[in-house]
Design a protein around this motif. Structure first.
Motif, mmCIF file in Angstrom:
data_model
loop_
_atom_site.group_PDB
_atom_site.id
_atom_site.type_symbol
_atom_site.label_atom_id
_atom_site.label_comp_id
_atom_site.label_asym_id
_atom_site.label_seq_id
_atom_site.Cartn_x
_atom_site.Cartn_y
_atom_site.Cartn_z
ATOM 1 N N GLU A 26 30.632 20.752 8.614
ATOM 2 C CA GLU A 26 29.718 20.727 7.479
ATOM 3 C C GLU A 26 28.977 22.057 7.379
ATOM 4 N N ASP A 27 28.564 22.410 6.175
ATOM 5 C CA ASP A 27 27.814 23.640 5.967
ATOM 6 C C ASP A 27 26.374 23.511 6.448
ATOM 7 N N GLU A 28 25.870 22.288 6.517
ATOM 8 C CA GLU A 28 24.487 22.068 6.914
ATOM 9 C C GLU A 28 24.356 22.212 8.424
ATOM 10 N N PRO A 29 23.266 22.825 8.887
ATOM 11 C CA PRO A 29 23.079 22.953 10.329
ATOM 12 C C PRO A 29 22.815 21.594 10.970
ATOM 13 N N GLU A 30 23.188 21.493 12.224
ATOM 14 C CA GLU A 30 22.983 20.248 12.954
ATOM 15 C C GLU A 30 21.494 20.017 13.183
ATOM 16 N N GLY A 31 21.074 18.763 13.135
ATOM 17 C CA GLY A 31 19.672 18.427 13.308
ATOM 18 C C GLY A 31 19.246 18.403 14.765
ATOM 19 N N ARG A 32 20.178 18.132 15.669
ATOM 20 C CA ARG A 32 19.833 18.011 17.083
ATOM 21 C C ARG A 32 20.220 19.280 17.827
ATOM 22 N N PRO A 33 19.293 19.823 18.599
ATOM 23 C CA PRO A 33 19.619 21.047 19.337
ATOM 24 C C PRO A 33 20.539 20.758 20.519
ATOM 25 N N ILE A 34 21.361 21.718 20.832
ATOM 26 C CA ILE A 34 22.278 21.575 21.956
ATOM 27 C C ILE A 34 21.548 21.871 23.261
ATOM 28 N N GLY A 35 20.691 22.841 23.299
ATOM 29 C CA GLY A 35 19.900 23.154 24.482
ATOM 30 C C GLY A 35 20.696 23.872 25.562
ATOM 31 N N ILE A 36 19.994 24.240 26.632
ATOM 32 C CA ILE A 36 20.606 25.027 27.698
ATOM 33 C C ILE A 36 21.676 24.247 28.437
ATOM 34 N N TRP A 37 21.435 22.959 28.691
ATOM 35 C CA TRP A 37 22.417 22.156 29.419
ATOM 36 C C TRP A 37 23.675 21.971 28.584
ATOM 37 N N GLY A 38 23.503 21.736 27.287
ATOM 38 C CA GLY A 38 24.644 21.595 26.397
ATOM 39 C C GLY A 38 25.446 22.880 26.295
ATOM 40 N N GLN A 39 24.763 24.019 26.293
ATOM 41 C CA GLN A 39 25.455 25.303 26.226
ATOM 42 C C GLN A 39 26.250 25.565 27.504
ATOM 43 N N ARG A 40 25.689 25.184 28.640
ATOM 44 C CA ARG A 40 26.416 25.346 29.906
ATOM 45 C C ARG A 40 27.660 24.458 29.928
ATOM 46 N N HIS A 41 27.513 23.224 29.441
ATOM 47 C CA HIS A 41 28.659 22.313 29.422
ATOM 48 C C HIS A 41 29.714 22.800 28.424
ATOM 49 N N LEU A 42 29.273 23.347 27.308
ATOM 50 C CA LEU A 42 30.209 23.902 26.325
ATOM 51 C C LEU A 42 31.031 25.023 26.954
ATOM 52 N N ARG A 43 30.385 25.903 27.700
ATOM 53 C CA ARG A 43 31.090 26.980 28.387
ATOM 54 C C ARG A 43 32.107 26.406 29.375
ATOM 55 N N ARG A 72 20.501 13.702 28.110
ATOM 56 C CA ARG A 72 20.657 13.022 29.405
ATOM 57 C C ARG A 72 20.310 13.954 30.553
ATOM 58 N N ALA A 73 20.744 15.203 30.452
ATOM 59 C CA ALA A 73 20.469 16.179 31.511
ATOM 60 C C ALA A 73 18.972 16.467 31.618
ATOM 61 N N GLU A 74 18.291 16.599 30.485
ATOM 62 C CA GLU A 74 16.840 16.839 30.493
ATOM 63 C C GLU A 74 16.096 15.668 31.143
ATOM 64 N N GLU A 75 16.497 14.447 30.784
ATOM 65 C CA GLU A 75 15.854 13.268 31.368
ATOM 66 C C GLU A 75 16.086 13.205 32.874
ATOM 67 N N LEU A 76 17.320 13.452 33.301
ATOM 68 C CA LEU A 76 17.641 13.430 34.723
ATOM 69 C C LEU A 76 16.871 14.519 35.460
ATOM 70 N N PHE A 77 16.811 15.711 34.891
ATOM 71 C CA PHE A 77 16.095 16.820 35.519
ATOM 72 C C PHE A 77 14.617 16.470 35.698
ATOM 73 N N SER A 78 13.981 15.959 34.651
ATOM 74 C CA SER A 78 12.559 15.597 34.737
ATOM 75 C C SER A 78 12.326 14.516 35.785
ATOM 76 N N MET A 114 18.135 21.303 39.506
ATOM 77 C CA MET A 114 19.127 21.969 38.654
ATOM 78 C C MET A 114 20.527 21.846 39.245
ATOM 79 N N GLU A 115 20.648 21.978 40.552
ATOM 80 C CA GLU A 115 21.954 21.835 41.208
ATOM 81 C C GLU A 115 22.499 20.423 41.047
ATOM 82 N N ILE A 116 21.636 19.428 41.204
ATOM 83 C CA ILE A 116 22.077 18.033 41.074
ATOM 84 C C ILE A 116 22.542 17.752 39.656
ATOM 85 N N VAL A 117 21.767 18.178 38.670
ATOM 86 C CA VAL A 117 22.146 17.962 37.260
ATOM 87 C C VAL A 117 23.451 18.690 36.961
#
Length: 124
Positions: A26-43, A72-78, A114-117
């Motif tokens: 879609e041309d519209e930007p996504e409403g939910r951010p991917i965040g640092i954990w999502g970017q690491r998983h994408l890589r 999920r990663a943010e919740e687990l980390f916290s 961070m290692e556990i997550v």
């Protein structure tokens, strides 16, 4: 070759990626951010799980998948940081008495979490 083409019969838009035309998102930007954990998983997906990455990308579910994983990663980390703080006895009193020791312990706790997550969610 054109970067974008539209199939008049189906109404779908395709984007040229490499040598192939894939269904464009879609041309519209996504409403939910991917965040640092999502970017690491994408890589990780791009390098080690190419089939899963391609399936998610083609189906248009990649951003939702990464945003869910990030949450999920943010919740687990916290949760892990809170549990480890309690276990190690790191308190505000310690912070007032010996700031450098408190910083050292908090950095150690954050690195452990961070290692556990990373092992449980990001690189799994």
């Amino acid at each position: 070759m054109e970067k974008f083409i539209r199939d008049e019969r189906t109404g779908l838009r395709y984007e040229l990626i490499g040598d192939y035309y894939l269904i464009a998102g879609e041309d519209e930007p996504e409403g939910r951010p991917i965040g640092i954990w999502g970017q690491r998983h994408l890589r990780y997906l791009k390098q080690h799980r190419k089939v899963l990455y391609s399936e998610l990308l083609i189906s248009g579910k990649l951003n939702d998948y990464l945003a869910d994983l990030n949450e999920r990663a943010e919740e687990l980390f916290s949760r892990l940081v809170k549990q480890l703080v309690e276990k190690e006895g790191v308190t505000e009193a310690l912070k007032a008495e010996n700031l450098m020791l408190w910083v050292q312990k908090m950095n150690s706790i954050r690195n452990t979490a961070m290692e556990i997550v990373s092992n449980d969610l990001i690189y799994a």
